[in-house]
Design an enzyme around this catalytic site. Structure first.
Site, PDB file in Angstrom:
ATOM      1  N   PHE A   1      47.856  50.799  34.128  1.00 17.09           N
ATOM      2  CA  PHE A   1      48.053  49.501  33.256  1.00 17.09           C
ATOM      3  C   PHE A   1      47.831  48.219  34.209  1.00 17.09           C
ATOM      4  O   PHE A   1      47.733  47.138  33.832  1.00 17.09           O
ATOM      5  CB  PHE A   1      49.710  49.246  32.959  1.00 17.09           C
ATOM      6  CG  PHE A   1      49.676  48.156  31.915  1.00 17.09           C
ATOM      7  CD1 PHE A   1      49.226  48.329  30.653  1.00 17.09           C
ATOM      8  CD2 PHE A   1      50.637  47.362  32.337  1.00 17.09           C
ATOM      9  CE1 PHE A   1      49.657  47.415  29.964  1.00 17.09           C
ATOM     10  CE2 PHE A   1      50.794  46.124  31.496  1.00 17.09           C
ATOM     11  CZ  PHE A   1      50.333  46.246  30.301  1.00 17.09           C
ATOM     12  N   TYR A   2      47.665  48.530  35.678  1.00 23.64           N
ATOM     13  CA  TYR A   2      47.434  47.496  36.466  1.00 23.64           C
ATOM     14  C   TYR A   2      46.056  46.997  36.541  1.00 23.64           C
ATOM     15  O   TYR A   2      45.003  47.843  36.333  1.00 23.64           O
ATOM     16  CB  TYR A   2      47.843  47.786  38.078  1.00 23.64           C
ATOM     17  CG  TYR A   2      49.495  48.119  38.299  1.00 23.64           C
ATOM     18  CD1 TYR A   2      50.429  47.847  37.199  1.00 23.64           C
ATOM     19  CD2 TYR A   2      49.765  48.783  39.409  1.00 23.64           C
ATOM     20  CE1 TYR A   2      51.598  48.294  37.280  1.00 23.64           C
ATOM     21  CE2 TYR A   2      51.123  48.801  39.488  1.00 23.64           C
ATOM     22  CZ  TYR A   2      52.227  48.702  38.525  1.00 23.64           C
ATOM     23  OH  TYR A   2      53.483  49.034  38.747  1.00 23.64           O
ATOM     24  N   GLY A   3      45.973  45.682  36.586  1.00 23.90           N
ATOM     25  CA  GLY A   3      44.720  44.899  36.451  1.00 23.90           C
ATOM     26  C   GLY A   3      44.108  44.961  35.317  1.00 23.90           C
ATOM     27  O   GLY A   3      44.688  45.270  34.138  1.00 23.90           O
TER      28      GLY A   3
END
Length: 352
Positions: free
Chosen positions: A60-62
């Site tokens: 989910f990061y970026g």
């Protein structure tokens, strides 16, 4: 302590550094609170050069998983000596009902996507990112176990999961001979100590090493906020950490009081408030490796200084007093007068 003073992660044989490098700031978008690609490269290089081996990310990061993409590029040629953790659960395809949650379909799809983005054929540690309150636990556990048996995942962990579900799942896994969890990622800092009531004791009992996220209280414990920053926040305008903290209720008078005490004691020790706040989390015996979510190499350099810090018992007592949380049943009752009713006049040393 140094980054190469490795620790065992929970009840596993996996060796990890006492501070993990978080990558939530990687490729979050122009003008936001993230790092440039060059800053990310310098931080990864600095961390590895100092002996660090534990790097944390998530699908989910970026933007659209770009944190994993960048991390994969930065680790080329040195991936095998590192412990890379990632997570699944949060939505990566808005509108697709099966592209989020804890269920088997999303887990398998997420892992395949993470492997591709990271440019690797295995994930050292896969976390369930957030409890969805819907997926049966046996489905989660068997899916994790299948991935471990396939060699795509080596170890498994939980993040942001109720203590009773985590302990239940660990017991089921052990009874059925499925892969047990070895790590628990939860928020833990001087402004978030409620996890000491159930989650951290559960982790110690069930063999999960605690890897705290937000050990600096989303930046509040660095001392950079003042009473002038208090006020409402708009969840639709989250372009800065200050806006996020205000919108999520972290920017409060109580938390600023705690930050003031951190600043005061940091002055006595001749360190930065961030170093003191990080060092405090490391004093808890259940904590294996806090995740530092830095944005710049300078912030990482500063955070690493926490490893050399020694806090006196008197200073720890002052920090504990400033950050104490309200009583919670049943823990406070069981550790209060009820102990005399349980043991009478018998003296008994608690099991460590």
């Amino acid at each position: 302590m140094q980054l190469d003073d490795y620790r065992l992660l929970g009840r596993s044989g996996l060796r990890v550094s006492p501070l993990a490098l978080g990558t939530m700031t990687f490729r979050v978008g122009a003008g936001a609170w993230g790092s440039s690609d060059e800053e990310a490269r310098r931080m990864v290089d600095l961390y590895i050069d100092r002996g660090g081996n534990f790097i944390d990310t998530a699908d989910f990061y970026g933007q659209m998983g770009q944190s994993e993409v960048l991390l994969g590029e930065l680790l080329k040629g040195r991936r095998d000596r590192l412990v890379v953790s990632t997570k699944y659960s949060l939505t990566t395809r808005p509108g697709d009902p099966n592209a989020s949650g804890n269920h088997r379909k999303n887990m398998i799809r997420s892992v395949e996507d993470s492997l591709r983005r990271l440019g690797t054929d295995y994930i050292d540690l896969l976390y369930l990112h957030m409890w969805d309150f819907n997926t049966p636990v046996d489905e989660i556990l068997r899916s994790f176990d299948d991935l471990v048996r396939q060699g795509k995942v080596l170890y498994i962990g939980l993040s942001d999961t109720p203590a009773w579900q985590a302990s239940r799942m660990q017991a089921i896994a052990e009874l059925r001979g499925w892969t047990p969890f070895c790590a628990l990622q939860i928020p833990y800092s001087l402004i978030e100590r409620t996890v000491e009531r159930e989650l951290i004791p559960m982790a110690r009992e069930m063999g999960l090493g605690v890897s705290p996220w937000a050990p600096l209280g989303q930046g509040l414990l660095t001392g950079k906020y003042t009473r002038a920053d208090l006020g409402g926040g708009d969840m639709d305008k989250l372009g800065s950490r200050k806006a996020i903290n205000a919108a999520t209720g972290k920017l409060t008078a109580r938390n600023l009081d705690i930050a003031d005490r951190v600043v005061e004691i940091a002055g006595e020790l001749g360190c930065t408030p961030a170093q003191l706040a990080l060092a405090w989390t490391l004093t808890h015996p259940a904590v294996a490796s806090p995740v530092v979510g830095v944005r710049t190499p300078a912030q990482l350099e500063d955070n690493l200084g926490a490893l050399a810090l020694e806090i006196s018992p008197e200073q720890l007592a002052r920090l504990d007093a400033a950050s104490a949380v309200p009583p919670v049943f049943p823990i406070d009752v069981l550790h209060g007068p009820a102990r005399s009713m349980m043991f009478g006049n018998v003296k008994l040393r608690d099991r460590v």
